[in-house]
Design a protein around this motif. Structure first.
Motif, short mmCIF file in Angstrom:
data_model
loop_
_atom_site.label_atom_id
_atom_site.label_comp_id
_atom_site.label_asym_id
_atom_site.label_seq_id
_atom_site.Cartn_x
_atom_site.Cartn_y
_atom_site.Cartn_z
N LEU A 70 32.63 28.36 42.78
CA LEU A 70 31.51 29.28 43.16
C LEU A 70 29.95 28.51 43.31
CD1 LEU A 70 30.88 32.31 43.61
CD2 LEU A 70 30.78 32.70 41.16
N TYR A 71 29.94 27.48 42.48
CA TYR A 71 28.68 26.73 42.50
C TYR A 71 28.77 25.86 43.72
CZ TYR A 71 24.72 25.08 40.65
OH TYR A 71 23.04 24.69 40.37
N LYS A 232 42.93 21.31 49.95
CA LYS A 232 42.54 20.51 51.39
C LYS A 232 43.45 20.93 52.31
CE LYS A 232 40.68 15.99 49.88
NZ LYS A 232 40.80 14.73 49.73
N ARG A 233 44.71 21.21 51.99
CA ARG A 233 45.79 21.80 53.21
C ARG A 233 45.78 23.19 53.30
NH1 ARG A 233 52.28 20.65 52.55
NH2 ARG A 233 52.82 21.18 54.56
N PHE A 234 45.49 23.89 52.45
CA PHE A 234 45.17 25.25 52.46
C PHE A 234 43.76 26.00 51.93
CE2 PHE A 234 49.69 24.52 51.34
CZ PHE A 234 50.39 24.63 52.55
N PRO A 235 42.78 25.73 52.68
CA PRO A 235 41.49 25.99 52.24
C PRO A 235 41.35 27.60 51.94
CG PRO A 235 41.46 24.85 54.53
CD PRO A 235 42.91 25.30 54.26
N PHE A 236 42.09 28.50 52.27
CA PHE A 236 41.94 30.03 52.02
C PHE A 236 42.36 30.07 50.56
CE2 PHE A 236 46.57 29.52 52.72
CZ PHE A 236 47.30 30.58 51.55
N THR A 237 42.98 29.13 49.84
CA THR A 237 43.30 29.22 48.27
C THR A 237 41.96 29.13 47.54
OG1 THR A 237 43.98 27.16 48.39
CG2 THR A 237 45.72 28.54 48.63
N GLN A 238 41.33 28.16 47.94
CA GLN A 238 40.04 27.73 47.17
C GLN A 238 38.82 28.95 47.72
OE1 GLN A 238 37.90 24.18 48.24
NE2 GLN A 238 37.26 23.98 46.10
N LEU A 240 39.87 32.08 48.06
CA LEU A 240 40.28 33.33 47.29
C LEU A 240 39.96 33.05 45.84
CD1 LEU A 240 42.08 35.78 47.08
CD2 LEU A 240 44.27 34.29 46.68
N PHE A 241 40.05 31.78 45.44
CA PHE A 241 39.64 31.47 43.83
C PHE A 241 38.15 31.68 43.83
CE2 PHE A 241 38.70 27.88 40.84
CZ PHE A 241 39.03 28.68 39.65
N ARG A 242 37.25 31.41 45.02
CA ARG A 242 36.00 31.59 44.93
C ARG A 242 35.60 33.24 44.69
NH1 ARG A 242 31.34 29.12 46.89
NH2 ARG A 242 29.54 30.56 47.44
#
Length: 493
Positions: A70-71, A232-238, A240-242
């Motif tokens: 988030l930062y 890196k491979r699935f940017p949507f996962t990061q 979603l975490f955000r």
């Protein structure tokens, strides 16, 4: 474009449509968005490199208390964070990498310290005086941030101390603290990080704390190689975490007003004290006597453990310095070799206000008289076409990046509309600004931030000039685009 200054000097003035002051996280964001919008701009940076607060603060164990996912910029995710809460070195490297990634380094003028920013009514532009030259611009974005000028408290006898002293934000990396008697003044966000880091090597540490902070456990772990590869491979996962992190902070913002929820957090914080400190008398010294959230909530897993060590002693706030002897407010004293100030920054009295002279000829600092205010924390009265980042009453429990991105969107909306509609100046409407800020102050009444403790949220007039009382999502909506009807507009001739 190069212009001549008034007739009494031959010095050249460089003109740009927009000038950004500062190459920290706000300035980098503004620069990226200005470049994408194809707006002529430069960035004036006082230092030799970008990074802002993460360049300045190099004290031991310096790290963020907002999760790295988030930062960071929403448009520039970093899948390579090594920890849930990134360290200073990683965040600084991230700012440098972002500058290179978006190719804005060519727009940054390093080693340009701003000394004055003055509005020229006749030319409808700002003149910026720096040690590297004089510049003019139609629009100015003050991306200086509230946390770059260290605050050293006024202490009786401070000038008599013969030993080494420095602020956490100006840490002397060459100085060896081994076997030294160290006084740490202040128990805020910096102190809870560096004190445990230096505790083992020092002979003795005496902590002078005016009021103990509420400290919760920090859920910080390493991010495995596997997870970094997944990001890196699935940017949507990061992403979603955000989003999950964003809504967790929104939940905290909303529920801090709930007494039941606050008491639950306070219970967890008290248990945290008991896990780290076995001495009952010390536990009492470390227990806050104000509601959790009234001051900034801190995170640490080793603060209390460090304070419980044999070579650490906790005193109340400092009252006087007599040479090597430091005297606390209760009369207790100690002799030390080194003083480290963990006393924060000029948040409720932004130093940049002393350098800005608006349409009325007064400095913004004089205009504020110790109690800063702005329209949506972004535009100040009598300062046409000038924008602040992380300005008054925008602080809330979320990532600074979230606030900055919302503000930059608002600022870009103002600049692009001015260009399209042949507008010379956009100036705050005093009546509308006073109405909004009155509503804001009314909303702050009864909140935990205004519940009576001494914090940097409250300025010297007793007014809360730091906090945003509503949700971050409401802030984002209000800053989604500028509404020109809320301002005084002057067309170009």
């Amino acid at each position: 474009m190069t212009l001549k200054t008034p007739a009494n000097t031959s010095e050249q003035i460089t003109f740009h449509e927009t000038i950004v002051v500062g190459a920290g996280i706000s300035g980098i964001c503004a620069a990226i968005k200005l470049k994408q919008a194809k707006i002529d701009f430069i960035v004036l940076e006082k230092s030799h490199e970008a990074g802002g607060v993460w360049r300045e603060n190099v004290y031991p164990d310096c790290a963020c208390d907002v999760p790295s996912a988030l930062y960071s910029y929403s448009f520039a995710p970093n899948p390579d964070w090594t920890r849930v809460f990134a360290t200073q070195q990683e965040i600084k490297a991230y700012t440098h990498n972002t500058v290179k990634r978006f190719k804005i380094d060519q727009h940054i003028h390093f080693n340009h310290q701003l000394s004055k920013c003055n509005w020229h009514e006749s030319d409808k532009c700002w003149q910026l005086e720096t040690n590297g030259g004089i510049y003019r611009a139609r629009f100015v974005i003050m991306a200086c941030g509230p946390m770059h000028i260290p605050l050293i408290p006024h202490i009786k006898g401070i000038e008599t101390f013969p030993g080494k002293s420095f602020h956490s934000a100006t840490w002397d990396t060459e100085y060896d603290l081994s076997e030294k008697r160290v006084a740490v003044i202040g128990s805020g966000g910096s102190a809870i990080q560096f004190l445990p880091a230096i505790q083992r090597k020092t002979k003795k540490i005496t902590l002078f704390q005016r009021t103990p902070p509420w400290v919760l456990p920090k859920v910080d772990t390493k991010i495995s190689d596997r997870w970094r590869k997944n990001f890196k491979r699935f940017p949507f996962t990061q992403k979603l975490f955000r989003k999950v992190l964003f809504f967790q902070f929104e939940f905290l913002n909303h529920n801090l007003k709930n007494k039941w929820f606050s008491q639950k957090l306070e219970t967890a914080a008290i248990k945290h004290i008991h896990r780290g400190v076995k001495d009952e008398a010390l536990r009492e010294k470390l227990k806050p006597d104000y509601s959790l959230g009234c001051k900034r909530i801190l995170l640490s897993n080793n603060w209390y453990k460090a304070l419980g060590k044999d070579n650490v002693e906790v005193f109340p706030g400092i009252a006087e310095i007599q040479g090597n002897k430091l005297i606390a407010s209760d009369g207790s004293s100690c002799e030390v070799d080194v003083i480290i100030y963990g006393t924060g920054f000029e948040v409720s009295d932004p130093p940049i206000g002393k350098l800005i002279y608006g349409r009325n000829g007064r400095s913004l600092s004089d205009q504020w008289s110790g109690s800063p205010s702005a329209y949506l924390g972004t535009m100040a009265e009598d300062c046409p076409n000038l924008f602040l980042t992380l300005g008054p009453n925008l602080y809330t429990y979320t990532s600074a990046f979230v606030i900055i991105e919302a503000q930059v969107k608002y600022i870009l909306s103002a600049i692009t509309k001015a260009r399209k509609r042949n507008i010379a100046t956009i100036t705050v409407n005093k009546e509308k600004s006073e109405k909004l800020n009155k509503s804001l102050q009314n909303a702050l009444q009864g909140t935990v931030w205004n519940s009576g403790c001494a914090s940097y949220f409250i300025d010297k007039t007793g007014r809360n000039s730091v906090n945003w009382p509503w949700t971050t999502m409401k802030m984002q909506r209000r800053l989604s685009k500028i509404k020109l009807a809320e301002f005084q507009i002057e067309k170009q001739l």
